[in-house]
Design a protein around this motif. Structure first.
Motif, PDB file in Angstrom:
ATOM      1  N   ILE A   1      57.284  40.379  15.980  1.00 32.11           N
ATOM      2  CA  ILE A   1      55.901  40.867  15.919  1.00 32.11           C
ATOM      3  C   ILE A   1      55.805  42.144  16.754  1.00 32.11           C
ATOM      4  O   ILE A   1      56.081  42.113  17.961  1.00 32.11           O
ATOM      5  CB  ILE A   1      54.911  39.816  16.496  1.00 32.11           C
TER       6      ILE A   1
ATOM      7  N   THR B   1      59.357  50.939  19.037  1.00 30.20           N
ATOM      8  CA  THR B   1      60.653  51.301  19.629  1.00 30.20           C
ATOM      9  C   THR B   1      61.582  50.092  19.749  1.00 30.20           C
ATOM     10  O   THR B   1      62.746  50.157  19.361  1.00 30.20           O
ATOM     11  CB  THR B   1      60.416  51.894  21.045  1.00 30.20           C
ATOM     12  N   MET B   2      61.086  48.986  20.274  1.00 31.01           N
ATOM     13  CA  MET B   2      61.948  47.829  20.524  1.00 31.01           C
ATOM     14  C   MET B   2      62.054  46.882  19.328  1.00 31.01           C
ATOM     15  O   MET B   2      63.150  46.459  18.957  1.00 31.01           O
ATOM     16  CB  MET B   2      61.411  47.036  21.732  1.00 31.01           C
ATOM     17  N   GLY B   3      60.898  46.551  18.747  1.00 29.58           N
ATOM     18  CA  GLY B   3      60.864  45.478  17.748  1.00 29.58           C
ATOM     19  C   GLY B   3      61.748  45.730  16.548  1.00 29.58           C
ATOM     20  O   GLY B   3      62.445  44.813  16.077  1.00 29.58           O
TER      21      GLY B   3
ATOM     22  N   ASN C   1      56.534  42.014  11.474  1.00 26.13           N
ATOM     23  CA  ASN C   1      55.072  42.068  11.369  1.00 26.13           C
ATOM     24  C   ASN C   1      54.543  43.165  12.278  1.00 26.13           C
ATOM     25  O   ASN C   1      55.019  43.336  13.400  1.00 26.13           O
ATOM     26  CB  ASN C   1      54.476  40.708  11.782  1.00 26.13           C
TER      27      ASN C   1
ATOM     28  N   LEU D   1      50.758  46.064  12.634  1.00 26.33           N
ATOM     29  CA  LEU D   1      49.336  46.192  12.294  1.00 26.33           C
ATOM     30  C   LEU D   1      49.073  46.901  10.970  1.00 26.33           C
ATOM     31  O   LEU D   1      48.008  46.745  10.396  1.00 26.33           O
ATOM     32  CB  LEU D   1      48.611  46.924  13.429  1.00 26.33           C
TER      33      LEU D   1
ATOM     34  N   ILE E   1      53.214  51.494   9.580  1.00 25.40           N
ATOM     35  CA  ILE E   1      54.102  51.233  10.725  1.00 25.40           C
ATOM     36  C   ILE E   1      55.331  50.447  10.263  1.00 25.40           C
ATOM     37  O   ILE E   1      56.460  50.727  10.672  1.00 25.40           O
ATOM     38  CB  ILE E   1      53.355  50.462  11.842  1.00 25.40           C
TER      39      ILE E   1
ATOM     40  N   VAL F   1      55.048  43.678  21.094  1.00 21.46           N
ATOM     41  CA  VAL F   1      53.811  44.458  20.935  1.00 21.46           C
ATOM     42  C   VAL F   1      53.554  45.233  22.222  1.00 21.46           C
ATOM     43  O   VAL F   1      54.324  45.158  23.177  1.00 21.46           O
ATOM     44  CB  VAL F   1      52.600  43.554  20.573  1.00 21.46           C
ATOM     45  N   TRP F   2      52.456  45.972  22.249  1.00 20.49           N
ATOM     46  CA  TRP F   2      52.148  46.808  23.416  1.00 20.49           C
ATOM     47  C   TRP F   2      52.200  46.021  24.727  1.00 20.49           C
ATOM     48  O   TRP F   2      51.827  44.843  24.764  1.00 20.49           O
ATOM     49  CB  TRP F   2      50.746  47.423  23.268  1.00 20.49           C
ATOM     50  N   GLU F   3      52.606  46.712  25.761  1.00 21.61           N
ATOM     51  CA  GLU F   3      52.696  46.091  27.093  1.00 21.61           C
ATOM     52  C   GLU F   3      51.291  46.002  27.697  1.00 21.61           C
ATOM     53  O   GLU F   3      50.929  46.749  28.611  1.00 21.61           O
ATOM     54  CB  GLU F   3      53.644  46.932  27.969  1.00 21.61           C
TER      55      GLU F   3
ATOM     56  N   LYS G   1      49.017  40.668  24.535  1.00 15.24           N
ATOM     57  CA  LYS G   1      50.111  39.680  24.482  1.00 15.24           C
ATOM     58  C   LYS G   1      49.560  38.251  24.618  1.00 15.24           C
ATOM     59  O   LYS G   1      50.018  37.335  23.935  1.00 15.24           O
ATOM     60  CB  LYS G   1      51.137  39.959  25.581  1.00 15.24           C
TER      61      LYS G   1
ATOM     62  N   SER H   1      59.173  40.152  24.788  1.00 13.97           N
ATOM     63  CA  SER H   1      60.113  41.159  25.300  1.00 13.97           C
ATOM     64  C   SER H   1      59.464  42.030  26.375  1.00 13.97           C
ATOM     65  O   SER H   1      59.880  43.170  26.590  1.00 13.97           O
ATOM     66  CB  SER H   1      60.690  42.011  24.175  1.00 13.97           C
ATOM     67  N   THR H   2      58.481  41.492  27.039  1.00 11.77           N
ATOM     68  CA  THR H   2      57.808  42.271  28.086  1.00 11.77           C
ATOM     69  C   THR H   2      58.788  42.831  29.121  1.00 11.77           C
ATOM     70  O   THR H   2      59.781  42.189  29.457  1.00 11.77           O
ATOM     71  CB  THR H   2      56.750  41.416  28.820  1.00 11.77           C
TER      72      THR H   2
ATOM     73  N   ASN I   1      66.389  49.126  25.740  1.00 19.99           N
ATOM     74  CA  ASN I   1      66.336  50.185  24.728  1.00 19.99           C
ATOM     75  C   ASN I   1      67.592  51.056  24.773  1.00 19.99           C
ATOM     76  O   ASN I   1      67.980  51.478  25.859  1.00 19.99           O
ATOM     77  CB  ASN I   1      65.098  51.055  25.014  1.00 19.99           C
TER      78      ASN I   1
HETATM   79  N1  LIG Z   1      60.370  51.056  25.151  1.00 18.79           N
HETATM   80  C1  LIG Z   1      61.232  50.538  25.996  1.00 18.79           C
HETATM   81  O1  LIG Z   1      62.116  51.234  26.526  1.00 18.79           O
HETATM   82  C2  LIG Z   1      61.192  49.070  26.311  1.00 18.79           C
HETATM   83  C3  LIG Z   1      62.329  48.463  26.869  1.00 18.79           C
HETATM   84  C4  LIG Z   1      62.316  47.081  27.104  1.00 18.79           C
HETATM   85  C5  LIG Z   1      61.176  46.338  26.815  1.00 18.79           C
HETATM   86  N2  LIG Z   1      60.079  46.971  26.307  1.00 18.79           N
HETATM   87  C6  LIG Z   1      58.901  46.134  26.036  1.00 18.79           C
HETATM   88  O2  LIG Z   1      58.875  45.871  24.637  1.00 18.79           O
HETATM   89  C7  LIG Z   1      57.516  45.759  24.197  1.00 18.79           C
HETATM   90  C8  LIG Z   1      57.274  46.770  23.100  1.00 18.79           C
HETATM   91  O3  LIG Z   1      57.503  48.056  23.602  1.00 18.79           O
HETATM   92  P1  LIG Z   1      57.758  49.306  22.632  1.00 18.79           P
HETATM   93  O4  LIG Z   1      58.255  50.404  23.502  1.00 18.79           O
HETATM   94  O5  LIG Z   1      58.564  48.873  21.457  1.00 18.79           O
HETATM   95  O6  LIG Z   1      56.252  49.613  22.172  1.00 18.79           O
HETATM   96  P2  LIG Z   1      55.753  50.474  20.911  1.00 18.79           P
HETATM   97  O7  LIG Z   1      54.420  51.017  21.299  1.00 18.79           O
HETATM   98  O8  LIG Z   1      56.819  51.395  20.450  1.00 18.79           O
HETATM   99  O9  LIG Z   1      55.569  49.364  19.788  1.00 18.79           O
HETATM  100  C9  LIG Z   1      54.611  48.348  19.885  1.00 18.79           C
HETATM  101  C10 LIG Z   1      54.224  47.952  18.484  1.00 18.79           C
HETATM  102  O10 LIG Z   1      53.395  46.788  18.554  1.00 18.79           O
HETATM  103  C11 LIG Z   1      52.420  46.909  17.536  1.00 18.79           C
HETATM  104  N3  LIG Z   1      51.341  45.996  17.862  1.00 18.79           N
HETATM  105  C12 LIG Z   1      50.421  46.076  18.866  1.00 18.79           C
HETATM  106  N4  LIG Z   1      49.598  45.014  18.837  1.00 18.79           N
HETATM  107  C13 LIG Z   1      50.013  44.215  17.812  1.00 18.79           C
HETATM  108  C14 LIG Z   1      49.589  42.980  17.291  1.00 18.79           C
HETATM  109  N5  LIG Z   1      48.568  42.301  17.817  1.00 18.79           N
HETATM  110  N6  LIG Z   1      50.248  42.469  16.222  1.00 18.79           N
HETATM  111  C15 LIG Z   1      51.285  43.129  15.657  1.00 18.79           C
HETATM  112  N7  LIG Z   1      51.738  44.324  16.129  1.00 18.79           N
HETATM  113  C16 LIG Z   1      51.120  44.855  17.190  1.00 18.79           C
HETATM  114  C17 LIG Z   1      52.051  48.376  17.535  1.00 18.79           C
HETATM  115  O11 LIG Z   1      51.438  48.764  16.327  1.00 18.79           O
HETATM  116  C18 LIG Z   1      53.426  49.022  17.729  1.00 18.79           C
HETATM  117  O12 LIG Z   1      54.066  49.302  16.492  1.00 18.79           O
HETATM  118  C19 LIG Z   1      56.648  45.986  25.430  1.00 18.79           C
HETATM  119  O13 LIG Z   1      56.312  44.750  25.982  1.00 18.79           O
HETATM  120  C20 LIG Z   1      57.580  46.769  26.359  1.00 18.79           C
HETATM  121  O14 LIG Z   1      57.259  46.609  27.713  1.00 18.79           O
HETATM  122  C21 LIG Z   1      60.053  48.304  26.031  1.00 18.79           C
END
Ligand SMILES: NC(=O)c1ccc[n+]([C@@H]2O[C@H](COP(=O)([O-])OP(=O)(O)OC[C@H]3O[C@@H](n4cnc5c(N)ncnc54)[C@H](O)[C@@H]3O)[C@@H](O)[C@H]2O)c1
Length: 318
Positions: free
Chosen positions: A12, A16-18, A35, A37, A41, A94-96, A101, A121-122, A147
């Motif tokens: 979900i 970047t990560m999912g 999954n 939004l 995306i 999803v967003w941090e 969450k 994956s917080t 990442n």
């Molecule tokens: N970017 C990094 O380097 C990194 C590294 C390790 C962990 N993380 C963690 O991974 C998680 C995601 O980070 P990211 O960098 O991939 O963020 P991102 O902003 O690139 O992606 C987040 C995605 O979640 C989606 N989203 C938000 N709310 C949603 C919901 N209710 N249902 C479905 N989708 C939803 C957004 O549309 C977006 O595509 C965060 O918790 C972050 O702390 C990030």
């Protein structure tokens, strides 16, 4: 649930990560539902996955056939209920944001089958907050990927307040099965291990850069060819052993008195963020980037990074 019972993975949030997490599970044979939004995306995530599989094949990490085989295991939907109805293991990326969450975990608790494990994956939030409204606390865990998740081997598997032994072991074994290197974190503390170490080092990196002691290019060059080079082979504690604990004791006792101990990132960085200089995603940060990352599925700088990581990965697996 046994490891062999896990067949369907849902991811979900595929930013970047999912998308990289989904790609990794699909590559190792799991059926994956992505999954997010909006369709736009999800399409973008699939474009990234295609680009990354192509880079894998070009660098002989996988065969050409594996591209289509992996893609055939992935489906996408914007409907959360549909995304998790058959899931055995769900990873949210999803967003941090604690509210986003927490709400998602409550929804997943209701929508998922009873046996499903929910993994977050917080990077810095705590499971005790994220899963506070869940009935299935024992089946929640943090799997903190690094990442780029499809390339970096390590994943921190973090035990939250309610995480059961069984869930810890299943998450650990699942990650080993997909050829990751899981590391157990037995008690959740903010930032777990990886981001605490990263923050400690970034504090000094920001400080050196802010003082103009060296350029951004040179700081990065030094790290890649010294500490990064060493740490890719042996960790910091083994490095201290090999260098001599007396030597490490002496230099750290002198330097700990003079290195940065600030509790906020530097003002210059705050200004860059406020001005929209966010790095790769906006085309400008410490360095300049082509902005095709969000348009074409693969930016040149990302492909170049991935190629270097793939070379390291081959060494690691050999
Ligand atoms: N970017 C990094 O380097 C990194 C590294 C390790 C962990 N993380 C963690 O991974 C998680 C995601 O980070 P990211 O960098 O991939 O963020 P991102 O902003 O690139 O992606 C987040 C995605 O979640 C989606 N989203 C938000 N709310 C949603 C919901 N209710 N249902 C479905 N989708 C939803 C957004 O549309 C977006 O595509 C965060 O918790 C972050 O702390 C990030």
């Amino acid at each position: 649930m046994q490891l062999e019972d896990i067949k369907n993975i849902s991811v979900i949030g595929v930013g970047t990560m999912g998308h990289g997490i989904g790609l990794t599970y699909a590559l190792r044979g799991y059926r994956v539902v992505l999954n997010d939004l909006s369709e736009a995306i999800l399409n973008n995530a699939m474009a990234h996955i295609r680009g990354e599989l192509k880079t894998f094949a070009e660098n002989e990490l996988i065969s050409q056939d594996m591209i289509e085989t992996t893609l055939s295991r992935i489906t996408t939907t914007t409907d959360l209920k549909e995304a998790v109805k058959d899931a055995d293991f769900v990873t949210e990326a999803v967003w941090e944001d604690i509210e986003v969450k927490r709400k998602l975990f409550s929804d997943l608790d209701i929508l998922c089958p009873g046996h499903t494990i929910l993994a977050s994956s917080t990077s810095a939030l705590l499971l005790q907050d994220i899963a506070s409204q869940c009935q299935r606390r024992g089946k929640t865990v943090i799997t903190h990927w690094v990442n780029p998740p499809h390339l970096v081997p390590a994943v921190e598997v973090v035990r939250g307040e309610g995480t059961s032994d069984e869930t810890m072991e299943l998450a650990y074994d699942l990650l080993r099965k997909i050829k990751k290197v899981p590391v157990r974190i037995m008690r959740e503390i903010p930032g777990f291990i990886l981001n605490r170490l990263q923050a400690a080092m970034m504090r000094e990196v920001w400080s050196l850069w802010q003082q103009g002691i060296a350029s951004a290019e040179d700081i990065d060059l030094l790290m890649k060819t010294s500490l990064g080079f060493r740490w890719a082979a042996i960790g910091p504690l083994a490095t201290a052993d090999l260098g001599g604990l007396d030597i490490f004791y002496n230099f750290t006792s002198r330097l700990l008195k003079v290195i940065s101990d600030v509790h906020e990132p530097p003002e210059e960085l705050k200004k860059m963020v406020a001005a929209g200089e966010l790095g790769l995603k906006s085309g400008k940060g410490f360095f300049k980037y082509d902005v095709s990352y969000f348009e074409e599925g693969q930016a040149e700088s990302v492909t170049a990074r991935d190629k270097k990581h793939i070379q390291l990965l081959k060494l690691w697996y050999s």
